[in-house]
Scaffold this active site. Sequence first.
Site, PDB file in Angstrom:
ATOM      1  N   GLY A 190      -1.630   4.871 -10.077  1.00 14.71           N
ATOM      2  CA  GLY A 190      -1.887   5.779  -8.975  1.00 14.71           C
ATOM      3  C   GLY A 190      -1.787   5.064  -7.648  1.00 14.71           C
ATOM      4  O   GLY A 190      -1.663   3.838  -7.606  1.00 14.71           O
ATOM      5  N   THR A 226      -9.487   5.424 -12.221  1.00 16.03           N
ATOM      6  CA  THR A 226      -8.323   5.276 -11.348  1.00 16.03           C
ATOM      7  C   THR A 226      -8.507   6.141 -10.111  1.00 16.03           C
ATOM      8  O   THR A 226      -8.257   5.706  -8.987  1.00 16.03           O
ATOM      9  CB  THR A 226      -7.023   5.652 -12.081  1.00 16.03           C
ATOM     10  OG1 THR A 226      -6.790   4.720 -13.140  1.00 16.03           O
ATOM     11  CG2 THR A 226      -5.824   5.638 -11.138  1.00 16.03           C
ATOM     12  N   GLU A 230      -8.843   4.935  -6.231  1.00 15.13           N
ATOM     13  CA  GLU A 230      -7.894   5.411  -5.238  1.00 15.13           C
ATOM     14  C   GLU A 230      -8.558   6.243  -4.143  1.00 15.13           C
ATOM     15  O   GLU A 230      -8.187   6.157  -2.970  1.00 15.13           O
ATOM     16  CB  GLU A 230      -6.782   6.214  -5.911  1.00 15.13           C
ATOM     17  CG  GLU A 230      -5.959   5.448  -6.930  1.00 15.13           C
ATOM     18  CD  GLU A 230      -5.283   4.208  -6.370  1.00 15.13           C
ATOM     19  OE1 GLU A 230      -5.183   4.066  -5.134  1.00 15.13           O
ATOM     20  OE2 GLU A 230      -4.860   3.364  -7.179  1.00 15.13           O
ATOM     21  N   HIS A 239      -8.964  -3.444  -1.258  1.00 15.33           N
ATOM     22  CA  HIS A 239      -9.245  -4.137  -2.513  1.00 15.33           C
ATOM     23  C   HIS A 239     -10.274  -5.222  -2.235  1.00 15.33           C
ATOM     24  O   HIS A 239     -10.287  -5.826  -1.160  1.00 15.33           O
ATOM     25  CB  HIS A 239      -7.981  -4.778  -3.083  1.00 15.33           C
ATOM     26  CG  HIS A 239      -7.041  -3.773  -3.678  1.00 15.33           C
ATOM     27  ND1 HIS A 239      -5.684  -3.814  -3.475  1.00 15.33           N
ATOM     28  CD2 HIS A 239      -7.265  -2.703  -4.481  1.00 15.33           C
ATOM     29  CE1 HIS A 239      -5.119  -2.818  -4.137  1.00 15.33           C
ATOM     30  NE2 HIS A 239      -6.054  -2.128  -4.744  1.00 15.33           N
ATOM     31  N   ASP A 290     -11.424   0.445 -16.722  1.00 16.55           N
ATOM     32  CA  ASP A 290     -12.335   1.527 -16.324  1.00 16.55           C
ATOM     33  C   ASP A 290     -13.776   1.272 -16.755  1.00 16.55           C
ATOM     34  O   ASP A 290     -14.718   1.552 -16.008  1.00 16.55           O
ATOM     35  CB  ASP A 290     -11.867   2.854 -16.932  1.00 16.55           C
ATOM     36  CG  ASP A 290     -10.786   3.522 -16.090  1.00 16.55           C
ATOM     37  OD1 ASP A 290     -10.175   2.834 -15.242  1.00 16.55           O
ATOM     38  OD2 ASP A 290     -10.548   4.728 -16.290  1.00 16.55           O
TER      39      ASP A 290
END
Length: 319
Positions: A190, A226, A230, A239, A290
């Site tokens: 993504g 994800t 995002e 980041h 995750d």
Amino acid sequence: MKKVFITAVAALVLFACQNDQTDSANSETSAAARRSCASQDVLEAQLKADPMQAIRMNQIEAFTNEQLLKGFSGRLVNGKIEIPVVVNVLYKTTAQNISNAQIQTQIDVLNKDFNALNSDYNSVPALFAGVKANIGITFVLDQVIRKSTTKTSWGTNDAMKKTAQGGIAPTSPTTKLNLWSCAIGGGILGYAQFPGGASSTDGVVIDSRYFGLSGSANAPFNLGRTATHEVGHWMNLRHIWGDATCGSDLVSDTPTHNDANYGVPAYPHYSTCSGTPVEMTMNYMDYVDDNAMYMFSTGQKSRMMAIFATGGPRAAFAQ
């Protein structure tokens, strides 16, 4: 710990999370094994299309730092910012045409992760317990738009957001968060657009295989994180390693990381940067699996809230 500073380069980074291995765009079963970034290619494309973006994003960075000193000022719904979400589904196969139930699981994950209701929130180590944060932002599914396509992959040039290229244009992007679910291709999970980009391409793109908890979601990125990662970028987070060796994410309470972390790192994981701090590998803005990311920090919360402040780039969401 890092000092917060303003740089035009840092203010420009657009994040595209992707696998570093070759992943067939046509395969429904080939799942990404780890995250990495193609941010520079995406950034260069945006800068060529809109040279003024550098100025806008640098101004947003200056505004953000001003707001960090003032504190949030904006409208709240039940004590929280409430964000309507439009999900745009582009599909060629049945699996890509993700169900409303799968879409709702993604909204549920966002609500848990941004409100410290995720079941792994209490797994944050004692070292970071004092800075783990409840962001206090809620998400409400506003609309699902579906469109059949003949494309096997969409890439990262924002074609999925353009009607003329077979995509779906964003709905009211200044007041609604648009998510696109599609086959991105190239192993990409993504990517998000930072505040300051064009409203015609604003939002978050997620490959349908990593959207929500059910249906086509694939491990180790099958817990909806994800989107959490995002949406963090969409809310102006970098980041955690600052996209450079021992770089800065412009947040003062996150340790300096020497690089991205992958998989499920053993704790404690020490940075090789000055002072060898323990890295906050469980932060949503790292690149771990995750099931290994489960916190935002207080500093990240302050940075996110700044963009919703009066006069901020996403102030319309809080008014």
